[in-house]
Each structure stands twice: as C-alpha cells, then as structure tokens.
Design an enzyme around this catalytic site. Structure first.
Site, PDB file in Angstrom:
ATOM      1  N   VAL A  85       0.994  -1.286   0.099  1.00 49.29           N
ATOM      2  CA  VAL A  85      -0.092   0.092   0.058  1.00 49.29           C
ATOM      3  C   VAL A  85       0.861   1.315  -0.036  1.00 49.29           C
ATOM      4  O   VAL A  85       0.469   2.276  -0.162  1.00 49.29           O
ATOM      5  CB  VAL A  85      -0.878  -0.036   1.172  1.00 49.29           C
ATOM      6  CG1 VAL A  85      -2.031  -0.998   1.082  1.00 49.29           C
ATOM      7  CG2 VAL A  85      -0.148  -0.012   2.586  1.00 49.29           C
ATOM      8  N   TYR A  86       2.191   1.267   0.138  1.00 55.64           N
ATOM      9  CA  TYR A  86       3.235   2.192   0.044  1.00 55.64           C
ATOM     10  C   TYR A  86       3.078   2.687  -1.411  1.00 55.64           C
ATOM     11  O   TYR A  86       3.152   1.938  -2.018  1.00 55.64           O
ATOM     12  CB  TYR A  86       4.375   1.909   0.318  1.00 55.64           C
ATOM     13  CG  TYR A  86       5.112   3.145   0.962  1.00 55.64           C
ATOM     14  CD1 TYR A  86       5.004   3.751   2.070  1.00 55.64           C
ATOM     15  CD2 TYR A  86       6.320   3.447   0.242  1.00 55.64           C
ATOM     16  CE1 TYR A  86       5.735   5.139   2.306  1.00 55.64           C
ATOM     17  CE2 TYR A  86       7.117   4.573   0.386  1.00 55.64           C
ATOM     18  CZ  TYR A  86       7.044   5.150   1.562  1.00 55.64           C
ATOM     19  OH  TYR A  86       7.380   6.415   1.953  1.00 55.64           O
TER      20      TYR A  86
END
Length: 117
Positions: A67-68
């Site tokens: 999710v980064y």
C-alpha cells in the site's frame, strides 16, 4: 589425520541473513528468512557491514503490504535503514583512510572516505 581435521576447522564461511518477500501482503505471511553465503573478502568496491540494529518503520510495513506509493521490484529485501559496523572494505588497490561513513537510503548506499595523504 589430526592435521586434516584442524585444516577443515580453519575454513571460515561468512553468512548473512535477510528477510525477503516475493509478494505483497501480511508481513507475517510473506516474509521469509533467507541465509546467503558471502565471500570471505568483499568484491572490489564493496564493504561487509555487520548490522547491529534495524528499526521497523510504518513505511516498511506499508511497503510489505503493497500500500506504500513506491513499490520495489519483487523479490525484495525488507527494511531500508539500520546501524552497523564495517567489517571489511575492498577498494581498487590499497587506499589508507582515517574515516569511513556509509549512508544507505532506499537500498542505495554511498560511501564517504577521508583519505590519508
């Protein structure tokens, strides 16, 4: 017989450990501890660093989860910073130095030296 046994004991193998992931997801499920063999002497232009401590940041967990915003190519090694001791340095030839600093950011390291003249 004893000399052969002693010479076999004197062979030193250097190993490193790293947490590797080949897919994004729950860190507990995707991280695998991997042992790698290192050469006794680092290749020219490289260093051996013994890591003493390495924090786990929220960005590290977000990267593992996928999710980064920045996603490393897989497989990848977890973490991006730490504190260590330089064990061995190998340059092109012998270069005397009095100061050595290694700065690592996003898996890319730079080496700062103060050369003795």
């Amino acid at each position: 017989m004893l000399s052969r046994r002693l010479s076999a004991l004197s062979i030193r193998k250097i190993c490193g450990k790293q947490l590797v992931y080949a897919e994004y997801g729950d860190p507990v499920k995707v991280l695998k501890l991997q042992t790698i063999d290192l050469p006794d002497t680092p290749p020219s232009g490289h260093v051996h660093v013994k890591w003493i401590a390495s924090p786990i940041n929220p960005a590290d967990l977000n990267t593992l989860q996928g999710v980064y915003p920045i996603k490393p190519p897989l497989p990848a090694v977890g973490g991006s910073e730490g504190f260590g001791r330089v064990e061995k340095v190998c340059f092109f030839g012998e270069i005397p130095f009095s100061y050595l600093r290694i700065i690592c950011k996003s898996k890319k390291c730079t080496l700062q030296l103060r050369i003795v003249v």
